[in-house]
Design a protein around this motif. Structure first.
Motif, PDB file in Angstrom:
ATOM      1  N   THR A 448      71.275  30.737 -17.198  1.00 32.48           N
ATOM      2  CA  THR A 448      72.147  29.672 -16.782  1.00 32.48           C
ATOM      3  C   THR A 448      70.921  28.815 -16.125  1.00 32.48           C
ATOM      4  O   THR A 448      70.956  27.478 -16.531  1.00 32.48           O
ATOM      5  N   VAL A 449      70.060  29.289 -15.441  1.00 31.04           N
ATOM      6  CA  VAL A 449      68.776  28.479 -14.819  1.00 31.04           C
ATOM      7  C   VAL A 449      68.131  27.848 -15.724  1.00 31.04           C
ATOM      8  O   VAL A 449      67.563  26.770 -15.824  1.00 31.04           O
ATOM      9  N   GLN A 450      67.718  28.782 -16.901  1.00 32.25           N
ATOM     10  CA  GLN A 450      66.781  28.390 -17.926  1.00 32.25           C
ATOM     11  C   GLN A 450      67.582  27.004 -18.706  1.00 32.25           C
ATOM     12  O   GLN A 450      67.031  26.306 -19.284  1.00 32.25           O
ATOM     13  N   LYS A 451      68.844  27.157 -18.895  1.00 32.58           N
ATOM     14  CA  LYS A 451      69.477  26.033 -19.676  1.00 32.58           C
ATOM     15  C   LYS A 451      69.462  24.705 -18.678  1.00 32.58           C
ATOM     16  O   LYS A 451      69.398  23.481 -19.272  1.00 32.58           O
ATOM     17  N   GLU A 452      69.480  24.884 -17.388  1.00 30.49           N
ATOM     18  CA  GLU A 452      69.315  23.851 -16.483  1.00 30.49           C
ATOM     19  C   GLU A 452      67.986  23.278 -16.284  1.00 30.49           C
ATOM     20  O   GLU A 452      67.603  22.406 -15.611  1.00 30.49           O
ATOM     21  N   GLY A 453      67.058  24.242 -16.875  1.00 33.32           N
ATOM     22  CA  GLY A 453      65.585  23.753 -16.711  1.00 33.32           C
ATOM     23  C   GLY A 453      65.065  24.099 -15.240  1.00 33.32           C
ATOM     24  O   GLY A 453      63.926  23.393 -14.887  1.00 33.32           O
ATOM     25  N   GLY A 454      65.609  25.014 -14.641  1.00 29.10           N
ATOM     26  CA  GLY A 454      64.872  25.364 -13.323  1.00 29.10           C
ATOM     27  C   GLY A 454      63.948  26.614 -13.322  1.00 29.10           C
ATOM     28  O   GLY A 454      63.590  27.133 -14.673  1.00 29.10           O
ATOM     29  N   SER A 455      63.499  26.773 -12.346  1.00 23.47           N
ATOM     30  CA  SER A 455      62.649  28.076 -12.323  1.00 23.47           C
ATOM     31  C   SER A 455      63.372  29.276 -12.062  1.00 23.47           C
ATOM     32  O   SER A 455      64.203  29.461 -11.167  1.00 23.47           O
ATOM     33  N   THR A 456      62.951  30.279 -12.787  1.00 23.76           N
ATOM     34  CA  THR A 456      63.643  31.730 -12.747  1.00 23.76           C
ATOM     35  C   THR A 456      62.508  32.840 -12.412  1.00 23.76           C
ATOM     36  O   THR A 456      63.099  33.842 -12.382  1.00 23.76           O
ATOM     37  N   GLU A 457      61.537  32.175 -11.377  1.00 22.22           N
ATOM     38  CA  GLU A 457      60.799  33.205 -11.030  1.00 22.22           C
ATOM     39  C   GLU A 457      61.217  34.268  -9.936  1.00 22.22           C
ATOM     40  O   GLU A 457      61.031  35.488 -10.023  1.00 22.22           O
ATOM     41  N   SER A 458      61.919  33.770  -9.027  1.00 21.05           N
ATOM     42  CA  SER A 458      62.650  34.497  -7.916  1.00 21.05           C
ATOM     43  C   SER A 458      63.418  35.485  -8.723  1.00 21.05           C
ATOM     44  O   SER A 458      63.713  36.710  -8.059  1.00 21.05           O
ATOM     45  N   LEU A 459      64.114  35.077  -9.525  1.00 26.22           N
ATOM     46  CA  LEU A 459      65.395  35.708 -10.105  1.00 26.22           C
ATOM     47  C   LEU A 459      64.835  36.782 -10.928  1.00 26.22           C
ATOM     48  O   LEU A 459      65.223  37.937 -11.155  1.00 26.22           O
ATOM     49  N   GLU A 460      63.639  36.671 -11.822  1.00 24.06           N
ATOM     50  CA  GLU A 460      62.836  37.667 -12.644  1.00 24.06           C
ATOM     51  C   GLU A 460      62.357  38.679 -11.709  1.00 24.06           C
ATOM     52  O   GLU A 460      62.276  39.973 -12.024  1.00 24.06           O
TER      53      GLU A 460
END
Length: 544
Positions: A448-460
């Motif tokens: 979901t965050v990737q589709k919105e163009g946000g950062s996923t570092e903490s989630l990863e």
């Protein structure tokens, strides 16, 4: 006072009034009214002795304990009988199929958070069987229903509705992720066989009794694995007793009928022999005095020693206890064939001996079921161990994509095929599924965050931590076995130290340990009632 004087004057005018009476009346009027005497205080209560005060306190505590315990007991029973509403099937959740209703699958269901999954249970029996007390059922110490608990009792108390299907698993396709099962009960509907898909499969079908291909075992021996085996044991045992008492029976035939042979020197074989001895000493010698002295129990073990999982000290203690109980132990002896009225033995010196028997109880090892063999044959490269299913450190079936988990006696691991191992394995997989649910939720958030163009570092980072699954580690809590004569043996571990004990005190510990391990309050009440009933009235001699 004026009124008194006027009254006196009036009286003095009357001639009929005696002057003496007037004088008396004057004296009465001049006398002040008497002050009422206050009541005397009640005598003080005698001070209670320390003994009386202690009894009163004990009585109050006992009353409060009885009322509180009764209230808690009633609350628990009503809560168990009246399960609350459950969440419905959720198409967005993954489907988990559990095959079997034994120790592994039951532990998994008890610890699983069903709000995260749709769960289906497939088992040929609709109950959980507390197998450690099966030998007690075989001789009537415990009633059969006391160690059974309907599996729906567990599933109805979970957050989400669980589908329970009484059916026999026929085949599993690990590639297509489907399982085929059939209804093999006496009464069947129009549909008696079907196939359903799964996302995860908990494979816990158990194992069959290993007969090693010895002729006559299946046809003439009694097993000790299912509740039907215990009931069959009791019927056949009582048949032997009653047939031995039939008029005109030859002495040799009486001795044959009353010779009970138990094959297998593990905990099951030892406990069956001990329970048989108790039945003989506590009941049969009173009701069958002419036959009881002729009953003979023989335990046969192919290995050099019985109870190889126990310490040498406890093995010697068991052997000496059996010797006192007049139970013969034949170690290093192999069964070559079981016939209708005899058993063929190979003695330690390799000689062959045919022994007359009335009943043979087979408490041998385990072997894989047909459905397990079929499943392993679909993954030939990864499943090469014929004793059972090969699993990795996380109990995932080797050769699959990690969606099939195998627990209990159907697996081939470094651990003994015991209830303790299977129970810990089931609980471990339930904890793993909690992490898998977190992993799936994080993956959805990342997408979901990737589709919105946000950062996923903490989630990863969180995902990496969740995916770090700990391997299964078995924690041995000890071994217990009942050896008859109200004696038991125990090999226990506390803080990495081993303790061995045997005797009457260990027997009480054995009972309390099993009582605490029983499935529910209902089972605990029924088993304790059975033990009390046998203590007061003896075992039931009725054969249905």
């Amino acid at each position: 006072m004026a009124l008194s004087r006027s009254l006196l004057r009036s009286l003095s005018r009357q001639r009929a009034l005696d002057p003496g009476r007037i004088q008396t009346f004057r004296r009465l009027l001049s006398t002040p009214p008497a002050t009422p005497t206050p009541p005397s205080p009640p005598p003080p209560h005698p001070e209670l002795s320390a003994w009386r005060r202690g009894l009163q306190t004990l009585g109050r505590v006992t009353l409060i304990t009885i009322v509180t315990t009764g209230g808690v007991f009633y609350y628990i029973t009503q809560r168990e009988r009246n399960p609350g509403p459950q969440l419905p099937h959720d198409p967005s959740k993954k489907n988990v199929v559990v095959v079997g209703s034994g120790w592994g699958s039951t532990a998994f269901l008890k610890n699983l958070d069903t709000s995260e999954y749709n769960v289906t249970v497939i088992s040929p029996r609709n109950f959980f069987l507390f197998t450690p007390l099966l030998p007690s059922v075989a001789v009537g110490t415990i009633a059969p229903n006391s160690i059974l608990q309907p599996i729906r009792y567990l599933t109805r108390h979970k957050d989400r509705k669980i589908t329970v299907i009484e059916a026999e698993a026929k085949s599993v396709d690990p590639i297509a992720k489907t399982i085929t099962f059939a209804d093999e009960t006496e009464v069947q509907g129009e549909v008696s066989s079907t196939t359903i898909p799964f996302d995860y499969l908990i494979y816990a079908v158990g194992a069959e009794t290993q007969t090693f291909g010895i002729p006559g075992v299946k046809e003439h021996a009694c097993f000790m694995k299912e509740i039907q085996d215990a009931e069959k044991f009791k019927r056949r045992f009582m048949d032997c007793i009653e047939s031995a008492g039939f008029p005109g029976q030859r002495e040799e035939e009486i001795e044959r009928l009353l010779h009970m042979v138990v094959v297998g020197g593990g905990p099951t074989g030892i406990e069956v022999s001990g329970e048989l001895h108790d039945f003989l000493e506590d009941d049969l010698k009173f009701w069958y005095p002419e036959l009881a002295q002729k009953i003979k129990i023989t335990l046969i073990e192919a290995l050099p020693s019985v109870l190889p999982m126990f310490s040498r000290e406890l093995i010697d203690y068991t052997v000496s206890t059996f010797k006192e109980s007049k139970i013969d132990i034949l170690t290093g002896t192999m069964v070559k064939e079981v016939k209708e009225k005899t058993v063929v033995l190979q003695m330690p010196d390799k000689t062959i001996k045919e022994v007359p028997v009335g009943m043979v109880v087979w408490a041998g090892g385990n072997k894989a079921r047909g459905v397990s063999i079929d499943l392993m044959s679909r993954l030939v490269d990864a499943q090469k161990n014929k004793r059972g299913i090969t699993v990795d450190d996380h109990l995932r079936m080797a050769g699959t994509d990690g969606t099939i988990f195998a627990v209990g006696d159907c697996t081939s691991t470094q651990y003994a095929p015991t209830a303790q191992v299977a129970s810990q394995q089931g609980a471990y997989i339930a904890r793993m599924f909690k992490q898998l649910a977190k992993r799936d939720a994080l993956l959805e958030q990342i997408m979901t965050v990737q589709k919105e163009g946000g950062s996923t570092e903490s989630l990863e980072k969180q995902l990496t931590k969740v995916e770090n699954l700990r391997p299964f580690h078995y924690s041995h809590q000890g071994s217990l076995a009942y050896i008859g004569s109200e004696k038991a043996i125990a090999d226990l571990e506390f803080f990495h130290h081993k303790f061995s004990s045997g005797g009457v005190a260990t027997f009480l510990f054995w009972r309390s340990a099993y009582m605490s391990t029983l499935f529910s309050l209902r089972n605990r009440v029924l088993v304790s009632t059975d033990w009390l009933k046998v203590k007061l009235f003896g075992r039931d001699l009725v054969r249905d």
